[in-house]
Design an enzyme around this catalytic site. Structure first.
Site, PDB file in Angstrom:
ATOM      1  N   GLU A 119       0.771  -1.061  -0.037  1.00  9.43           N
ATOM      2  CA  GLU A 119       0.041   0.016   0.061  1.00  9.43           C
ATOM      3  C   GLU A 119       0.879   0.977   0.110  1.00  9.43           C
ATOM      4  OE1 GLU A 119      -2.122  -1.189   3.493  1.00  9.43           O
ATOM      5  OE2 GLU A 119      -0.965   0.102   4.965  1.00  9.43           O
ATOM      6  N   LYS A 121       2.595   4.727   1.156  1.00 11.44           N
ATOM      7  CA  LYS A 121       3.081   5.158   2.467  1.00 11.44           C
ATOM      8  C   LYS A 121       2.689   6.620   2.410  1.00 11.44           C
ATOM      9  CE  LYS A 121       7.004   5.783   5.382  1.00 11.44           C
ATOM     10  NZ  LYS A 121       6.998   7.204   5.921  1.00 11.44           N
ATOM     11  N   GLU A 179      -3.356   8.004   8.545  1.00 11.45           N
ATOM     12  CA  GLU A 179      -2.500   9.522   8.296  1.00 11.45           C
ATOM     13  C   GLU A 179      -3.669  10.664   7.894  1.00 11.45           C
ATOM     14  OE1 GLU A 179       0.578   8.737   8.834  1.00 11.45           O
ATOM     15  OE2 GLU A 179       1.784  10.012   7.630  1.00 11.45           O
ATOM     16  N   LYS A 296       3.165  -5.153   4.111  1.00  6.63           N
ATOM     17  CA  LYS A 296       2.921  -5.798   5.308  1.00  6.63           C
ATOM     18  C   LYS A 296       2.576  -7.206   4.985  1.00  6.63           C
ATOM     19  CE  LYS A 296       0.846  -1.498   6.926  1.00  6.63           C
ATOM     20  NZ  LYS A 296      -0.231  -0.570   7.117  1.00  6.63           N
ATOM     21  N   LYS A 320      11.046   3.369   0.621  1.00 12.51           N
ATOM     22  CA  LYS A 320      10.857   4.810   0.305  1.00 12.51           C
ATOM     23  C   LYS A 320      11.249   5.181  -1.115  1.00 12.51           C
ATOM     24  CE  LYS A 320      11.636   8.054   3.308  1.00 12.51           C
ATOM     25  NZ  LYS A 320      10.923   9.213   3.912  1.00 12.51           N
ATOM     26  N   CYS A 432      26.315  39.176   8.272  1.00 14.97           N
ATOM     27  CA  CYS A 432      26.057  40.763   8.253  1.00 14.97           C
ATOM     28  C   CYS A 432      26.408  41.101   9.743  1.00 14.97           C
ATOM     29  CB  CYS A 432      24.835  40.978   7.730  1.00 14.97           C
ATOM     30  SG  CYS A 432      24.396  42.843   8.026  1.00 14.97           S
TER      31      CYS A 432
HETATM   32  S1  IVH Z   1       1.842   1.130   9.215  1.00 15.75           S
HETATM   33  C1  IVH Z   1       4.213  -0.253  13.346  1.00 15.75           C
HETATM   34  N1  IVH Z   1       1.077   2.056   6.785  1.00 15.75           N
HETATM   35  O1  IVH Z   1       4.693   6.008   8.253  1.00 15.75           O
HETATM   36  C2  IVH Z   1       3.843   0.839  12.445  1.00 15.75           C
HETATM   37  N2  IVH Z   1       2.293   3.553   8.192  1.00 15.75           N
HETATM   38  O2  IVH Z   1       7.306   4.918  10.443  1.00 15.75           O
HETATM   39  C3  IVH Z   1       2.726   0.878  11.544  1.00 15.75           C
HETATM   40  N3  IVH Z   1       2.567   5.808   7.295  1.00 15.75           N
HETATM   41  O3  IVH Z   1       4.541   7.320  11.355  1.00 15.75           O
HETATM   42  C4  IVH Z   1       2.350   1.710  10.752  1.00 15.75           C
HETATM   43  N4  IVH Z   1       1.452   5.246   5.500  1.00 15.75           N
HETATM   44  O4  IVH Z   1       2.471   7.424  10.158  1.00 15.75           O
HETATM   45  C5  IVH Z   1       1.700   2.449   8.323  1.00 15.75           C
HETATM   46  N5  IVH Z   1       0.220   2.863   4.998  1.00 15.75           N
HETATM   47  C6  IVH Z   1       0.842   3.120   5.757  1.00 15.75           C
HETATM   48  C7  IVH Z   1       1.599   4.350   6.296  1.00 15.75           C
HETATM   49  C8  IVH Z   1       2.387   4.517   7.350  1.00 15.75           C
HETATM   50  C9  IVH Z   1       2.300   6.352   6.304  1.00 15.75           C
HETATM   51  C10 IVH Z   1       3.399   6.489   8.507  1.00 15.75           C
HETATM   52  C11 IVH Z   1       3.039   6.318   9.698  1.00 15.75           C
HETATM   53  C12 IVH Z   1       4.391   6.159  10.444  1.00 15.75           C
HETATM   54  C13 IVH Z   1       5.653   6.215   9.472  1.00 15.75           C
HETATM   55  C14 IVH Z   1       6.023   4.688   9.460  1.00 15.75           C
END
Ligand code: IVH
Length: 476
Positions: A119, A121, A179, A296, A320, A432
């Protein structure tokens, strides 16, 4: 800096200007221990306001700065301790990392055919939504993972956050995490409106979303049109919602949570990398910003077997994207002067689309960098933009250089006031030496004062600030 008492104006015009000025200087003095005028000047200003009030006693209100000395920092949001800590994902950038991840998962689960949910990020702000007996009772930001901020009232006005859940067999306590983002279209409209009103533009949608969520007034959150994108459900027993991550995501959608686009169940490393490549090609067309993809392990029992190690799951990774890099023509190198007098070279560029926004300015950081990379006006330069970082010039494309171009020459005087520049022995930054006679420094201090890190005052855009700066009679 000297203070202007505007004695040429009539009383009705002078009074509000002097009150405004007095409030500002009182706050700088009493709240921030950082006055920008002499005590004697402050006293003169105070007495000038008092004198006007003596002539016009009906102008005095409890809000008058002569009645209220000092200032008040706005009340903060309440803090919330998360029942389950909000952990982070192991973050990787290479395809070999996806390989290593899959290898360790295969080894632990003893099978090659592992199903993953792949999925997006989302590049926003993590939030936790707590439901008790099917009703939203609390929303909190991630904070440091253990303690966040209570943003319950604000969450009620975010799209994709249902107030209630439906279902008789649901656990009493359910936590949904996701998010909070701002759509690119809303971000562009917001920045256009900010500019129109002479206010500062937000750097990116993530910052704008954070600013809109972490406020005391839900009307601000509502006006900024935030969107929640769910990615996790937590409960003591998830059975009624599903036995895999992908099933719980379907449950979330049915309950009225928004769950984003492009989610897929894939098999093995090949499936993960195909997904990554697909998302990389459609990234710019998505309605919001992402900074990668997440894989995941789909099955909850398998997730449990894999568990956590040092506060990170072993069943998921974030893959990333590298920062986006494009070529753009360097039209000029301007030098900005900060409130400390620091001279920052800024690249003025032919507007170029990178990382979801048009970029026409990028930082060159300092003069040393320009020299080392030999960046010249007229060059085609690589621009990089990643996440919330200000776009930066990476370096020139030498094959496209005009042979008549000239090397950049480091200035010896402040670009604003012409004072000499100083440089510490081991430092690259140049400052400056003009101090308070440098209007860029005094304007910078005013900007800092009204800005988000200090007073968070509304309505103090560039135009208003410069007008006040002029009214305050700052001289060079
Ligand atoms: S799962 C155990 N899924 O990315 C952590 N996080 O460090 C479970 N994030 O601060 C997080 N998209 O806010 C997950 N599809 C997604 C995500 C996501 C963005 C952010 C999340 C976290 C950081 C990961």
């Amino acid at each position: 800096m000297t203070i202007e008492l505007h004695t040429q104006l009539i009383d009705e015009e002078r009074y509000p200007i002097l009150c405004q000025s007095l409030r500002l200087h009182a706050s700088l003095y009493y709240v921030f221990d950082d006055p920008i005028i002499l005590d004697s000047e402050y006293d003169d200003l105070f007495r000038a306001v008092q004198a006007l009030e003596a002539i016009h006693p009906d102008w005095v209100t409890p809000e008058s700065p002569t009645q209220k000395v000092g200032g008040k920092i706005r009340d903060g949001l309440k803090s919330v301790t998360h029942e389950r800590p909000m952990l982070s994902l192991p973050t990787k950038t290479k395809s070999t990392d996806a390989h290593a991840f899959h290898e360790s998962v295969k080894k632990e689960l003893g099978t090659d055919a592992v199903a993953y949910t792949a999925e997006l990020k989302y590049d926003g702000l993590a939030i936790s939504l707590k439901y008790e007996h099917n009703t939203l009772v609390r929303a909190a930001t991630r904070g440091d993972g253990t303690t966040g901020e209570d943003v319950t009232l604000n969450a009620l006005v975010i799209a994709g956050v249902p107030r209630t859940l439906t279902g008789n067999d649901l656990p009493e306590d359910i936590e949904v995490r996701g998010e909070v983002v701002m759509l690119r279209s809303d971000f562009q409209a917001l920045n256009a409106a900010q500019q129109e009103a002479g206010k500062k533009a937000f750097v990116n949608p993530r910052n704008a979303a954070a600013g809109a969520l972490r406020v005391l007034d839900p009307k601000i959150t509502e006006a900024r049109k935030l969107v929640f994108l769910g990615y996790t459900v937590l409960a003591d027993d998830l059975e009624s919602m599903g036995s895999t991550h992908s099933e719980t995501m379907v449950w979330m959608k049915q309950q009225g949570f928004s769950t984003g686009e492009e989610r897929r169940v894939v098999t093995g490393e090949k499936g993960m990398l195909e997904y990554y490549d697909h998302i990389a090609t459609i990234r710019a067309t998505l309605p919001y910003e992402i900074d990668g993809v997440v894989y995941k392990v789909d099955n909850f029992e398998d997730q449990e077997k894999l568990g956590f190690i040092s506060r990170e799951p072993r069943w998921a990774i974030a893959h990333k994207f590298p920062p986006e890099r494009v070529l753009s023509k360097l039209l000029a190198i301007d030098i900005q002067v900060g409130r400390s007098g620091v001279q920052t070279p800024v690249a003025r560029l032919e507007p170029t689309f990178v990382g979801g926004v048009f970029v026409s300015n990028a930082t060159l950081h300092n003069f040393d960098g320009i020299k080392t990379k030999d960046v010249r006006v007229g060059d085609y330069v690589y621009i990089e933009r990643s996440g919330d970082v200000i776009p930066a010039v990476v370096g020139p494309e030498l094959s496209k250089r005009d042979p008549n171009s000239l090397a950049f020459s480091v200035p010896s005087a402040c670009s604003c006031c012409g004072s000499a520049l100083s440089q510490e022995d081991d430092e690259v930054a140049m400052f400056c030496t003009g101090g308070s006679i440098c209007s860029a420094q005094s304007l910078g201090r005013l900007e800092h004062f009204v800005g988000r890190r200090m007073m968070e005052l509304d309505g103090w855009g560039d135009k208003v600030l410069s007008a006040l700066h002029d009214q305050l009679g700052i001289t060079q």
